[in-house]
Design an enzyme around this catalytic site. Structure first.
Site, PDB file in Angstrom:
ATOM      1  N   LYS A 220       1.509  14.484  11.237  1.00 51.54           N
ATOM      2  CA  LYS A 220       1.346  15.405  10.109  1.00 51.54           C
ATOM      3  C   LYS A 220      -0.083  15.923  10.169  1.00 51.54           C
ATOM      4  O   LYS A 220      -0.887  15.431  10.971  1.00 51.54           O
ATOM      5  CB  LYS A 220       1.613  14.694   8.778  1.00 51.54           C
ATOM      6  CG  LYS A 220       0.620  13.571   8.481  1.00 51.54           C
ATOM      7  CD  LYS A 220       1.023  12.772   7.271  1.00 51.54           C
ATOM      8  CE  LYS A 220       0.328  13.235   6.018  1.00 51.54           C
ATOM      9  NZ  LYS A 220       0.470  12.323   4.885  1.00 51.54           N
TER      10      LYS A 220
ATOM     11  N   LYS B 111       8.321  -1.502  -1.749  1.00 52.22           N
ATOM     12  CA  LYS B 111       7.639  -0.729  -0.700  1.00 52.22           C
ATOM     13  C   LYS B 111       8.664  -0.130   0.259  1.00 52.22           C
ATOM     14  O   LYS B 111       8.621   1.059   0.589  1.00 52.22           O
ATOM     15  CB  LYS B 111       6.659  -1.647   0.042  1.00 52.22           C
ATOM     16  CG  LYS B 111       6.045  -1.055   1.295  1.00 52.22           C
ATOM     17  CD  LYS B 111       5.083   0.078   0.968  1.00 52.22           C
ATOM     18  CE  LYS B 111       4.670   0.871   2.165  1.00 52.22           C
ATOM     19  NZ  LYS B 111       3.387   0.669   2.695  1.00 52.22           N
TER      20      LYS B 111
ATOM     21  N   SER C  47      11.467  20.128   8.192  1.00 53.72           N
ATOM     22  CA  SER C  47      10.499  20.061   9.292  1.00 53.72           C
ATOM     23  C   SER C  47      11.221  19.691  10.570  1.00 53.72           C
ATOM     24  O   SER C  47      12.428  19.447  10.576  1.00 53.72           O
ATOM     25  CB  SER C  47       9.423  19.029   8.981  1.00 53.72           C
ATOM     26  OG  SER C  47       9.979  17.731   9.023  1.00 53.72           O
TER      27      SER C  47
ATOM     28  N   GLU D  67       0.845  -1.193   0.000  1.00 57.30           N
ATOM     29  CA  GLU D  67       0.000   0.000   0.000  1.00 57.30           C
ATOM     30  C   GLU D  67       0.880   1.244   0.000  1.00 57.30           C
ATOM     31  O   GLU D  67       1.784   1.362   0.808  1.00 57.30           O
ATOM     32  CB  GLU D  67      -0.880  -0.025   1.265  1.00 57.30           C
ATOM     33  CG  GLU D  67      -1.955   0.995   1.257  1.00 57.30           C
ATOM     34  CD  GLU D  67      -2.713   0.997  -0.064  1.00 57.30           C
ATOM     35  OE1 GLU D  67      -3.520   0.089  -0.263  1.00 57.30           O
ATOM     36  OE2 GLU D  67      -2.483   1.904  -0.898  1.00 57.30           O
TER      37      GLU D  67
ATOM     38  N   CYS E 201       5.338   4.425   9.075  1.00 58.75           N
ATOM     39  CA  CYS E 201       6.090   3.689   8.040  1.00 58.75           C
ATOM     40  C   CYS E 201       7.563   4.038   7.910  1.00 58.75           C
ATOM     41  O   CYS E 201       8.402   3.148   7.851  1.00 58.75           O
ATOM     42  CB  CYS E 201       5.422   3.901   6.692  1.00 58.75           C
ATOM     43  SG  CYS E 201       3.942   2.918   6.506  1.00 58.75           S
TER      44      CYS E 201
END
Ligand code: UDX
Ligand code: ADP
Length: 471
Positions: free
Chosen positions: A343, A224, A273, A165, A280
């Site tokens: 986030k 992934k 940031s 995903e 993940c």
């Protein structure tokens, strides 16, 4: 044998991945019955709640569930029934980083995947396609195949697919509705390719065929990890440069813009940031590090490990800058932390930079007011307890207050720290905030969202990530 036409899908795991993914599949494939099962009764109750008080916050998700639930989308705790009836089963259970034993702190804990796989083997009475959807290390599909083959009934044949995903939280529904690509990995046998075609047909209900990529199992699993590692690496690279900007007076926003305009580099994922978070990035890189070490590739392991170390450095550096700027001590000072999610547009706090900041502030004996528009209060308390295992909960509760609004959090504070880029923080009434704060009033922007000039004109002392004092 021709590819099986999928009529019934079961998804094991009703979390951030399984829930939205299978809700969108149900929406787009009215001819397929989709049942999402989970052992967690409270979670399933929330998915089924009459007022659509869903267990996860994701823009657009409620609308999808409203359209499909009860039509061809069902949520249940009856895992066995879901398995029995399905032609195709997604395994979307959690795969946290191992906390103990071999590979602790790095390798993925595959216990949940293994338990779900064993359940499929024990319960299935007919052949099934089993799709690995959780983020897992390479070769997990092989382990799943071994478990299924060793435990299944003679008439049951299982085909294992990897279908990672790529959705990002906050934009999950958009990512699912128009994905850059759908990746399906299978064994390159005729049966494997048929299973792959069956799953591709499900996605072809709404995804253009040229975006459905079919590859080998191991390529799919590694892709992934690779995609997340490379995205995180861009953030660590820009964050490393942000430290140079702060030391020199350059502006990381300008540097990122100039660099990103090179079409070979591209402009996305170059926003400096206070540090990346989420379920993940760190987990997948640590998996990659563990994999590299297991394969006796220490240089490769060290390379990727540095991406995570730079992220830790960035978080530490930011809290140190707060302390340094507040005259080297924050003991007894009130600090407002705006944002606790990792986030904007999600209520998820996993690996959120805000957790590290608050931990550091509490360790410095500051008083911390936290406000986040979506994160449930009990989650904040759980995260803080986990981040400070040796600090008594009474101490944490004494030093930390959870505020009902940004304005409330900033009252009587010495400093405001912006940890998450929530839209509402861009339109805060800074005049009112300033009036209610102790002076000098400081703002530390870890997300580059404030209008620095405007705030300075009001009277604030403003510090922004990636900007030196010599503006
Ligand atoms: C990520 C991947 O984007 C997604 O493809 C994968 O399936 C799961 O992991 P997610 O963790 O949900 O998705 O969010 P993402 O938007 O990638 O942000 C991760 C972290 O990086 C956040 O903390 C975000 O604030 C931070 N980030 C992102 C930056 O600091 N700068 C950027 O430029 C982009
Ligand atoms: P992710 O972000 O990967 O989706 P989550 O933790 O949000 O992870 O969701 C995983 C879900 O899987 C949890 O709700 C958990 O209860 C569920 N789960 C774990 N193991 C099993 C299992 N064997 N059977 C059914 N559900 C499971």
């Amino acid at each position: 044998m021709a590819p099986v036409q999928v009529k019934k899908i079961c998804c094991i795991g009703a979390g951030y991945v399984g829930g939205p993914t299978c809700a969108v599949i149900a929406l787009k494939c009215p001819d397929i019955t989709v049942t999402i099962v989970d052992l967690n009764q409270a979670r399933i109750n929330a998915w089924n709640s009459a007022d659509f008080d869903l267990p996860i916050y994701e823009p657009g998700l409620e609308d999808v569930v409203r359209q499909a639930r009860g039509r061809n989308l069902f949520f249940s705790t009856d895992v066995d029934k879901g398995i029995k009836e399905a032609d195709l089963i997604f395994v979307s259970v959690n795969t946290p980083t191992k906390k103990a034993g071999v590979g602790a702190g790095f390798a993925a804990d595959l216990n949940y995947v293994e338990l779900a796989t064993r359940r499929i083997a024990a319960i299935a009475e007919s052949s099934k396609i089993v799709v690995e959807k959780s983020t897992v290390p390479c070769r997990t599909a092989e382990s799943m195949r071994t478990i299924l083959e060793a435990n299944s009934k003679p008439n049951c044949k299982f085909q294992i697919l990897s279908n990672p995903e790529f959705l990002a939280e906050g934009t999950a529904i958009q990512d699912l509705l128009s994905p850059d690509r759908v990746l399906i990995g299978s064994l390159q046998t005729p049966e494997g390719k048929d299973a792959c075609a069956s799953l591709a047909d499900v996605y072809a209900h709404w995804v253009p065929k040229d975006r459905i990529l079919t590859v080998g199992l191991w390529s799919s699993e590694l892709s992934k990890l690779a995609a997340n590692a490379m995205l995180a690496q861009r953030i660590s690279s820009i964050n490393a440069l942000s430290a140079i900007c702060e030391a020199t007076g350059a502006n990381i926003d300008e540097v990122a813009h100039a660099v990103g305009r090179d079409s070979r580099v591209g402009s996305k994922f170059l926003r400096a940031s206070v540090g990346f978070g989420g379920s993940c990035f760190q987990k997948d890189i640590l998996n990659l590090v563990y994999l590299s070490e297991s394969l006796h590739l220490p240089e490769v392991a060290a390379y990727w490990r540095q991406v995570v170390e730079m992220n830790e450095y960035q978080k530490r550096r930011f809290s140190k800058r707060v302390v340094d700027t507040l005259f080297n001590t924050i003991t007894g000072k009130r600090i407002a932390v705006l944002g606790f999610a990792f986030k904007a547009d999600t209520g998820d706090t996993r690996e959120s930079a805000a957790i590290s900041l608050v931990r550091d502030f509490v360790a410095e004996r500051a008083l911390v007011n936290i406000y986040d528009p979506k994160v449930p209060h009990e989650q904040i308390w759980l995260d803080l307890a986990e981040a400070m295992p040796t600090t008594p909960s009474a101490t944490i509760q004494k030093q930390v207050t959870l505020s009902p609004s940004a304005l409330e959090a900033c009252k009587n504070a010495e400093a405001v720290v912006i940890a998450t880029e929530w839209k509402e923080f861009k339109t805060i009434d800074w005049e009112t905030v300033y009036a209610g704060m102790n002076k000098p009033a400081f703002v530390f922007d870890g997300r580059m969202i404030v209008d620095v000039e405007k705030l300075r004109n009001i009277g604030f002392k403003v510090t922004v990530i990636g900007r030196g004092e010599r503006l």
